[in-house]
Design a protein around this motif. Sequence first.
Motif, PDB file in Angstrom:
ATOM      1  N   UNK A  25       0.731 -13.282  -8.236  1.00 31.27           N
ATOM      2  CA  UNK A  25       2.016 -12.739  -8.694  1.00 31.27           C
ATOM      3  C   UNK A  25       1.924 -12.205 -10.108  1.00 31.27           C
ATOM      4  N   UNK A  28      -2.619  -7.590 -11.106  1.00 31.77           N
ATOM      5  CA  UNK A  28      -2.633  -6.400 -10.253  1.00 31.77           C
ATOM      6  C   UNK A  28      -3.315  -6.614  -8.911  1.00 31.77           C
ATOM      7  N   UNK A  31      -1.555  -5.634  -5.754  1.00 32.35           N
ATOM      8  CA  UNK A  31      -1.642  -4.317  -5.149  1.00 32.35           C
ATOM      9  C   UNK A  31      -2.754  -4.261  -4.115  1.00 32.35           C
ATOM     10  N   UNK A  32      -3.888  -4.887  -4.436  1.00 35.84           N
ATOM     11  CA  UNK A  32      -5.000  -4.885  -3.484  1.00 35.84           C
ATOM     12  C   UNK A  32      -4.616  -5.627  -2.218  1.00 35.84           C
ATOM     13  N   UNK A 101       2.582   2.973  -5.227  1.00 38.43           N
ATOM     14  CA  UNK A 101       2.113   1.746  -5.871  1.00 38.43           C
ATOM     15  C   UNK A 101       3.238   0.755  -6.119  1.00 38.43           C
ATOM     16  N   UNK A 102       4.324   1.228  -6.729  1.00 37.17           N
ATOM     17  CA  UNK A 102       5.427   0.325  -7.038  1.00 37.17           C
ATOM     18  C   UNK A 102       5.974  -0.293  -5.765  1.00 37.17           C
ATOM     19  N   UNK A 105       3.572  -2.937  -4.340  1.00 41.99           N
ATOM     20  CA  UNK A 105       3.585  -4.175  -5.122  1.00 41.99           C
ATOM     21  C   UNK A 105       4.866  -4.952  -4.859  1.00 41.99           C
ATOM     22  N   UNK A 106       6.000  -4.240  -4.845  1.00 36.99           N
ATOM     23  CA  UNK A 106       7.269  -4.938  -4.623  1.00 36.99           C
ATOM     24  C   UNK A 106       7.312  -5.596  -3.254  1.00 36.99           C
ATOM     25  N   UNK A 109       5.033  -8.694  -3.286  1.00 39.08           N
ATOM     26  CA  UNK A 109       5.656  -9.797  -4.020  1.00 39.08           C
ATOM     27  C   UNK A 109       6.777 -10.419  -3.194  1.00 39.08           C
ATOM     28  N   UNK A 110       7.484  -9.580  -2.456  1.00 47.17           N
ATOM     29  CA  UNK A 110       8.537 -10.082  -1.574  1.00 47.17           C
ATOM     30  C   UNK A 110       7.980 -11.010  -0.516  1.00 47.17           C
TER      31      UNK A 110
ATOM     32  N   UNK B   2       4.983  -4.131 -12.326  1.00 42.50           N
ATOM     33  CA  UNK B   2       6.202  -4.396 -11.574  1.00 42.50           C
ATOM     34  C   UNK B   2       6.402  -5.896 -11.418  1.00 42.50           C
ATOM     35  N   UNK B   4       9.265  -8.902  -9.662  1.00 38.90           N
ATOM     36  CA  UNK B   4      10.447  -8.958  -8.815  1.00 38.90           C
ATOM     37  C   UNK B   4      11.112 -10.309  -8.925  1.00 38.90           C
ATOM     38  N   UNK B  47      -2.907  -4.916 -16.108  1.00 39.65           N
ATOM     39  CA  UNK B  47      -2.480  -6.302 -16.233  1.00 39.65           C
ATOM     40  C   UNK B  47      -3.248  -6.964 -17.382  1.00 39.65           C
ATOM     41  N   UNK B  51      -7.330  -5.115 -15.562  1.00 36.26           N
ATOM     42  CA  UNK B  51      -7.393  -4.424 -14.273  1.00 36.26           C
ATOM     43  C   UNK B  51      -6.449  -3.246 -14.425  1.00 36.26           C
ATOM     44  N   UNK B  53      -4.831   0.651 -12.792  1.00 36.77           N
ATOM     45  CA  UNK B  53      -4.738   1.655 -11.735  1.00 36.77           C
ATOM     46  C   UNK B  53      -4.662   3.004 -12.428  1.00 36.77           C
ATOM     47  N   UNK B  86      -8.467   1.764  -8.483  1.00 39.46           N
ATOM     48  CA  UNK B  86      -8.203   0.458  -9.056  1.00 39.46           C
ATOM     49  C   UNK B  86      -9.473   0.048  -9.790  1.00 39.46           C
TER      50      UNK B  86
END
Lengths: 131, 102
Positions: A25, A28, A31-32, A101-102, A105-106, A109-110, B2, B4, B47, B51, B53, B86
């Motif tokens: 969390x 990055x 994203x992966x 990307x955004x 990621x969102x 994370x959800x 980002x 959340x 980050x 890392x 992008x 990445x």
Amino acid sequence: MDQSDGLAYDQAEAANSMRERTIVENSLVVLLQGLHGQVTTVDLRDESTARGRVVNVDAYMNVRLADVLFRDRRGRVSRLEDLFITGRNVRYVHIPDNLDITDTIEKQLGKISRMRNYAGDRGSKKKKTNK
Amino acid sequence: MADEGEPQQTTNTVEEPLDLIRLSLDERIYVKMRNDRELRGRLHAYDQHLNMILGAVEETVTTVEIDEETYEELYKSTKRNIPMLFVRGDGVVLVAPPLRVG
């Protein structure tokens, strides 16, 4: 004892331990993790490359790929059904051009926060199904 | 970066070195990496491990060949373009605004 999970999720997806989840969390790598199921190329530290379908990426950036075209640093190509790459050996991961990307990621994370909620309910008698 | 569900603190002041990188978000940057590599691209995300992008990236790999007779050093560079990349942070040496040549 009912072993099945009410939540339908890819067993390879969200991390299993609290520690891994926290690491994911906050970096990055999330994203992966959102690349599960997609075909990408991973450039390794030793100049070899592996192109295949992402099966799993964990908090330490260890990557498991399937149906891989592996090109070693000499340029020799081989086909591998399953390849595990240690996180330390990753140099680059090519991200599909059309990926938002955004959004990825969102969404990831959800999924992780829903996993958290589910894991928290494990001890209770009622089995709740989260989305 | 980002986030959340949690309140995110994005201050506009520069408090630590990583904040300087934050200022370059969505800008083109120059990244020097280990093993004589350089990247030039648009910074989309980063980050704490560095890392990153990068979009519309040009990677330059520089090699030195030495002429055995004259001991001359011949610098060669190989470039390639990658639409979205990445980058694992442990390979990053430095991050800077793109160098202006000439």
